[in-house]
Design a protein around this motif. Structure first.
Motif, PDB file in Angstrom:
ATOM      1  N   HIS A 174       1.133  -1.085   0.029  1.00 32.87           N
ATOM      2  CA  HIS A 174      -0.050   0.346  -0.064  1.00 32.87           C
ATOM      3  C   HIS A 174       0.764   1.457  -0.071  1.00 32.87           C
ATOM      4  CE1 HIS A 174      -3.330  -2.458   0.682  1.00 32.87           C
ATOM      5  NE2 HIS A 174      -3.216  -3.208   1.414  1.00 32.87           N
ATOM      6  N   GLY A 175       2.309   1.260  -0.353  1.00 31.04           N
ATOM      7  CA  GLY A 175       3.249   2.105  -0.140  1.00 31.04           C
ATOM      8  C   GLY A 175       3.391   2.561   0.560  1.00 31.04           C
ATOM      9  N   PHE A 176       2.833   2.196   2.678  1.00 33.89           N
ATOM     10  CA  PHE A 176       3.020   3.053   3.520  1.00 33.89           C
ATOM     11  C   PHE A 176       4.154   3.829   3.935  1.00 33.89           C
ATOM     12  CE2 PHE A 176      -1.563   2.345   5.453  1.00 33.89           C
ATOM     13  CZ  PHE A 176      -1.898   2.564   4.160  1.00 33.89           C
ATOM     14  N   GLY A 177       4.620   3.896   5.082  1.00 35.45           N
ATOM     15  CA  GLY A 177       5.889   4.546   5.127  1.00 35.45           C
ATOM     16  C   GLY A 177       5.899   5.128   6.844  1.00 35.45           C
ATOM     17  N   ALA A 178       7.325   5.916   7.131  1.00 37.67           N
ATOM     18  CA  ALA A 178       6.691   5.960   8.349  1.00 37.67           C
ATOM     19  C   ALA A 178       6.038   6.381   9.236  1.00 37.67           C
ATOM     20  CB  ALA A 178       8.748   7.045   9.013  1.00 37.67           C
ATOM     21  N   ALA A 179       5.529   7.244   8.713  1.00 37.27           N
ATOM     22  CA  ALA A 179       3.994   7.756   9.228  1.00 37.27           C
ATOM     23  C   ALA A 179       3.697   6.370   9.612  1.00 37.27           C
ATOM     24  CB  ALA A 179       3.197   8.746   8.140  1.00 37.27           C
ATOM     25  N   PHE A 180       2.966   5.215   8.808  1.00 42.51           N
ATOM     26  CA  PHE A 180       1.924   4.620   9.330  1.00 42.51           C
ATOM     27  C   PHE A 180       2.575   4.010  10.817  1.00 42.51           C
ATOM     28  CE2 PHE A 180       1.130  -0.199   8.742  1.00 42.51           C
ATOM     29  CZ  PHE A 180       0.149  -0.407   9.325  1.00 42.51           C
ATOM     30  N   GLU A 181       4.421   3.526  10.350  1.00 42.77           N
ATOM     31  CA  GLU A 181       5.295   2.707  11.388  1.00 42.77           C
ATOM     32  C   GLU A 181       4.981   3.440  12.985  1.00 42.77           C
ATOM     33  OE1 GLU A 181       8.612   0.166  11.729  1.00 42.77           O
ATOM     34  OE2 GLU A 181       8.631   0.883   9.497  1.00 42.77           O
ATOM     35  N   SER A 182       4.861   4.705  12.807  1.00 38.42           N
ATOM     36  CA  SER A 182       5.145   5.075  13.302  1.00 38.42           C
ATOM     37  C   SER A 182       3.690   5.457  14.780  1.00 38.42           C
ATOM     38  CB  SER A 182       5.038   7.114  13.982  1.00 38.42           C
ATOM     39  OG  SER A 182       5.500   7.372  14.944  1.00 38.42           O
ATOM     40  N   VAL A 183       2.196   5.831  13.863  1.00 36.30           N
ATOM     41  CA  VAL A 183       1.232   5.817  14.549  1.00 36.30           C
ATOM     42  C   VAL A 183       1.105   4.017  15.133  1.00 36.30           C
ATOM     43  CG1 VAL A 183      -0.976   5.565  14.236  1.00 36.30           C
ATOM     44  CG2 VAL A 183      -0.087   7.174  12.562  1.00 36.30           C
ATOM     45  N   VAL A 184       1.930   2.803  14.380  1.00 33.59           N
ATOM     46  CA  VAL A 184       0.861   1.711  14.864  1.00 33.59           C
ATOM     47  C   VAL A 184       1.810   1.671  15.801  1.00 33.59           C
ATOM     48  CG1 VAL A 184       1.270  -0.363  14.471  1.00 33.59           C
ATOM     49  CG2 VAL A 184      -0.123   0.604  12.863  1.00 33.59           C
ATOM     50  N   GLY A 185       2.982   2.515  16.293  1.00 36.63           N
ATOM     51  CA  GLY A 185       4.158   1.947  17.498  1.00 36.63           C
ATOM     52  C   GLY A 185       3.787   2.125  18.438  1.00 36.63           C
ATOM     53  N   ARG A 186       3.019   3.716  18.239  1.00 43.60           N
ATOM     54  CA  ARG A 186       2.987   4.149  19.050  1.00 43.60           C
ATOM     55  C   ARG A 186       1.357   3.886  20.201  1.00 43.60           C
ATOM     56  NH1 ARG A 186       3.249   8.999  16.199  1.00 43.60           N
ATOM     57  NH2 ARG A 186       0.893   9.307  16.414  1.00 43.60           N
ATOM     58  N   GLY A 187       0.843   2.980  19.292  1.00 42.71           N
ATOM     59  CA  GLY A 187      -0.909   2.118  19.839  1.00 42.71           C
ATOM     60  C   GLY A 187      -0.054   1.335  20.654  1.00 42.71           C
ATOM     61  N   MET A 188       0.340   0.726  19.776  1.00 49.44           N
ATOM     62  CA  MET A 188       1.455  -0.539  20.467  1.00 49.44           C
ATOM     63  C   MET A 188       1.957   0.026  21.736  1.00 49.44           C
ATOM     64  SD  MET A 188       2.220  -3.164  17.598  1.00 49.44           S
ATOM     65  CE  MET A 188       1.219  -4.052  16.571  1.00 49.44           C
ATOM     66  N   ALA A 189       2.251   0.638  22.041  1.00 47.84           N
ATOM     67  CA  ALA A 189       3.288   0.912  23.596  1.00 47.84           C
ATOM     68  C   ALA A 189       1.649   1.305  24.385  1.00 47.84           C
ATOM     69  CB  ALA A 189       3.911   2.192  23.129  1.00 47.84           C
ATOM     70  N   ASP A 190       1.395   2.228  24.324  1.00 43.89           N
ATOM     71  CA  ASP A 190       0.216   2.528  24.977  1.00 43.89           C
ATOM     72  C   ASP A 190      -0.794   1.055  25.941  1.00 43.89           C
ATOM     73  OD1 ASP A 190      -1.694   4.554  26.645  1.00 43.89           O
ATOM     74  OD2 ASP A 190      -3.269   3.678  24.669  1.00 43.89           O
ATOM     75  N   PHE A 191      -0.528   0.294  24.278  1.00 46.09           N
ATOM     76  CA  PHE A 191      -1.914  -0.858  24.666  1.00 46.09           C
ATOM     77  C   PHE A 191      -0.879  -1.992  25.530  1.00 46.09           C
ATOM     78  CE2 PHE A 191      -2.268  -5.318  24.014  1.00 46.09           C
ATOM     79  CZ  PHE A 191      -3.726  -5.678  23.955  1.00 46.09           C
ATOM     80  N   CYS A 192       0.549  -2.004  25.377  1.00 45.97           N
ATOM     81  CA  CYS A 192       1.094  -2.768  25.804  1.00 45.97           C
ATOM     82  C   CYS A 192       1.553  -2.302  27.580  1.00 45.97           C
ATOM     83  CB  CYS A 192       2.820  -2.505  25.881  1.00 45.97           C
ATOM     84  SG  CYS A 192       3.766  -4.162  26.327  1.00 45.97           S
ATOM     85  N   GLY A 193       1.123  -1.126  27.738  1.00 43.20           N
ATOM     86  CA  GLY A 193       1.358  -0.532  29.166  1.00 43.20           C
ATOM     87  C   GLY A 193      -0.170  -0.501  30.304  1.00 43.20           C
ATOM     88  N   ARG A 194      -1.624  -1.513  29.456  1.00 43.67           N
ATOM     89  CA  ARG A 194      -2.821  -1.622  29.450  1.00 43.67           C
ATOM     90  C   ARG A 194      -2.748  -3.125  29.416  1.00 43.67           C
ATOM     91  NH1 ARG A 194      -6.118   0.204  26.681  1.00 43.67           N
ATOM     92  NH2 ARG A 194      -4.922   1.087  24.442  1.00 43.67           N
ATOM     93  N   LEU A 195      -2.187  -3.782  28.915  1.00 46.71           N
ATOM     94  CA  LEU A 195      -2.002  -5.085  29.598  1.00 46.71           C
ATOM     95  C   LEU A 195      -2.360  -6.422  30.830  1.00 46.71           C
ATOM     96  CD1 LEU A 195       0.332  -6.627  26.514  1.00 46.71           C
ATOM     97  CD2 LEU A 195      -2.486  -6.798  26.739  1.00 46.71           C
ATOM     98  N   GLY A 196      -2.158  -5.393  31.442  1.00 50.91           N
ATOM     99  CA  GLY A 196      -2.834  -5.427  33.001  1.00 50.91           C
ATOM    100  C   GLY A 196      -4.288  -6.045  33.945  1.00 50.91           C
ATOM    101  N   SER A 197      -4.544  -5.397  32.570  1.00 49.71           N
ATOM    102  CA  SER A 197      -6.402  -4.829  32.132  1.00 49.71           C
ATOM    103  C   SER A 197      -6.976  -6.800  31.862  1.00 49.71           C
ATOM    104  CB  SER A 197      -6.867  -3.876  31.698  1.00 49.71           C
ATOM    105  OG  SER A 197      -7.920  -4.289  31.827  1.00 49.71           O
ATOM    106  N   GLY A 198      -8.220  -6.887  32.912  1.00 48.71           N
ATOM    107  CA  GLY A 198      -8.697  -8.155  32.309  1.00 48.71           C
ATOM    108  C   GLY A 198      -8.844  -7.370  30.842  1.00 48.71           C
ATOM    109  N   LYS A 199      -9.703  -6.990  30.743  1.00 44.62           N
ATOM    110  CA  LYS A 199     -10.591  -6.962  29.550  1.00 44.62           C
ATOM    111  C   LYS A 199      -9.409  -6.429  28.298  1.00 44.62           C
ATOM    112  CE  LYS A 199     -14.309  -5.999  30.942  1.00 44.62           C
ATOM    113  NZ  LYS A 199     -15.165  -6.786  31.057  1.00 44.62           N
ATOM    114  N   ASN A 200      -8.202  -7.057  28.584  1.00 42.65           N
ATOM    115  CA  ASN A 200      -7.355  -6.675  27.058  1.00 42.65           C
ATOM    116  C   ASN A 200      -6.261  -7.940  27.185  1.00 42.65           C
ATOM    117  OD1 ASN A 200      -7.880  -3.597  26.651  1.00 42.65           O
ATOM    118  ND2 ASN A 200      -6.353  -3.357  28.498  1.00 42.65           N
ATOM    119  N   ARG A 201      -6.659  -8.823  25.553  1.00 46.79           N
ATOM    120  CA  ARG A 201      -5.395  -9.426  26.053  1.00 46.79           C
ATOM    121  C   ARG A 201      -5.147  -9.769  24.235  1.00 46.79           C
ATOM    122  NH1 ARG A 201      -6.709 -14.819  27.984  1.00 46.79           N
ATOM    123  NH2 ARG A 201      -7.906 -12.830  29.520  1.00 46.79           N
TER     124      ARG A 201
END
Length: 310
Positions: A174-201
């Motif tokens: 799809h021709g995505f570049g650094a902007a795509f990787e940056s957005v996905v990476g920030r979302g994953m970093a935020d999610f990783c900090g919430r993995l202790g919640s029983g609502k996230n898996r």
């Protein structure tokens, strides 16, 4: 050790040498062995994509891609869009490719005929049966399904592997570049900090004996609020597609959603991903919204799919 093993290995090596696989100009052409076998496979009438051809020949997708590029540039193979999958292309021989294939067949038939003429009467059938049985036995071993394990919960390197697969896939297709990787990476970093919640898996898939995950999927039960689950970062390595692993990952995620009592599950994707669309529809999702977006660094048509609680 079986006393037949070493003599069969020696005969196999000699067969490879006598057929010319170690010499340039296989079957009277300037092509490498992989390209000759690709032309033969394409000449058998079956509709093939690069991924399917890679499976038939037992080669890596990257090797197939390089070889096909050279065959296309040489005018021997043509690529056309696959109507069933926007990401894939169907392969076919051109007129020049068909003529080259006929020359290959002629060379090989003369080679086999000359060898058969040197055998005693009736020995040719013995050779045919023996080679067929041996080839089928080798093929059965190569195509034995690899054991793929689905593991739930955080695993070292899993989110990083999923980010790497996402970035590579969407850059290539799809021709995505650094902007795509940056957005996905920030979302994953935020999610990783919430993995202790029983609502996230989080779930990952591993092939037995391989250190890197084949892919993964996540359910974020908090970022959408109002009791809605967000299915995120669903990705598989290309080598694992078509193995049923994607269905298994999705089934694990949705079983968790239903057990936790979420009112609905939502996911965001792009228009044109037909294989993914069929997978989502089979799991009970339906298209709810379509819009133009540019958050990934270029304007694309995004889709929202929704699955209500059964």
């Amino acid at each position: 050790m079986d006393p037949l093993i070493e003599p069969i290995r020696a005969a196999s090596r000699q067969l490879v040498r006598e057929l010319g696989f170690l010499r340039p100009g296989l079957a009277g052409t300037e092509l490498p062995p992989s390209a000759v076998h690709a032309l033969i496979a394409l000449g058998q009438g079956e509709r093939l994509t690069a991924q399917r051809l890679a499976g038939l020949l037992g080669l890596e997708k990257s090797s197939i891609s390089r070889m096909l590029r050279k065959l296309v540039e040489a005018g021997l193979v043509a690529e056309t869009p696959d109507p069933g999958d926007a990401r894939a292309k169907q392969l076919a021989l051109t007129a020049a490719g068909a003529a080259r294939l006929e020359a290959i067949h002629g060379f090989a038939r003369r080679q086999v005929a000359a060898a058969l003429a040197r055998l005693p009467d009736g020995a040719g059938e013995t050779v045919r049966q023996g080679l067929s049985l041996y080839a089928e036995a080798l093929g059965a071993e190569r195509h034995r399904p690899a054991r793929i394990e689905i593991r739930a919960g955080w695993q070292p390197g899993l989110l990083g592997r999923m980010l790497s697969l996402q970035a590579a896939h969407y850059a290539r297709h799809h021709g995505f570049g650094a902007a795509f990787e940056s957005v996905v990476g920030r979302g994953m970093a935020d999610f990783c900090g919430r993995l202790g919640s029983g609502k996230n898996r989080l779930w990952g898939a591993w092939q037995s004996g391989m250190p890197e995950a084949l892919g993964g999927i996540a359910i974020d039960g908090e970022d959408l609020g109002e009791g809605r689950a967000h299915l995120r970062w669903f990705i598989l390595a290309e080598a694992a597609r078509g193995s049923g692993t994607g269905q298994r990952l999705l089934a694990e995620a949705l079983a968790f959603v239903d057990a936790e009592g979420f009112s609905e599950t939502r996911l965001w994707t792009l228009r044109g991903l037909e294989a993914a669309r069929r997978l989502y529809e089979a799991a009970g999702f339906s298209l709810a919204e379509e819009f133009q977006g540019d958050q990934w660094g270029r304007v694309v048509t995004e889709q929202v799919w929704v699955r209500p609680r059964p």
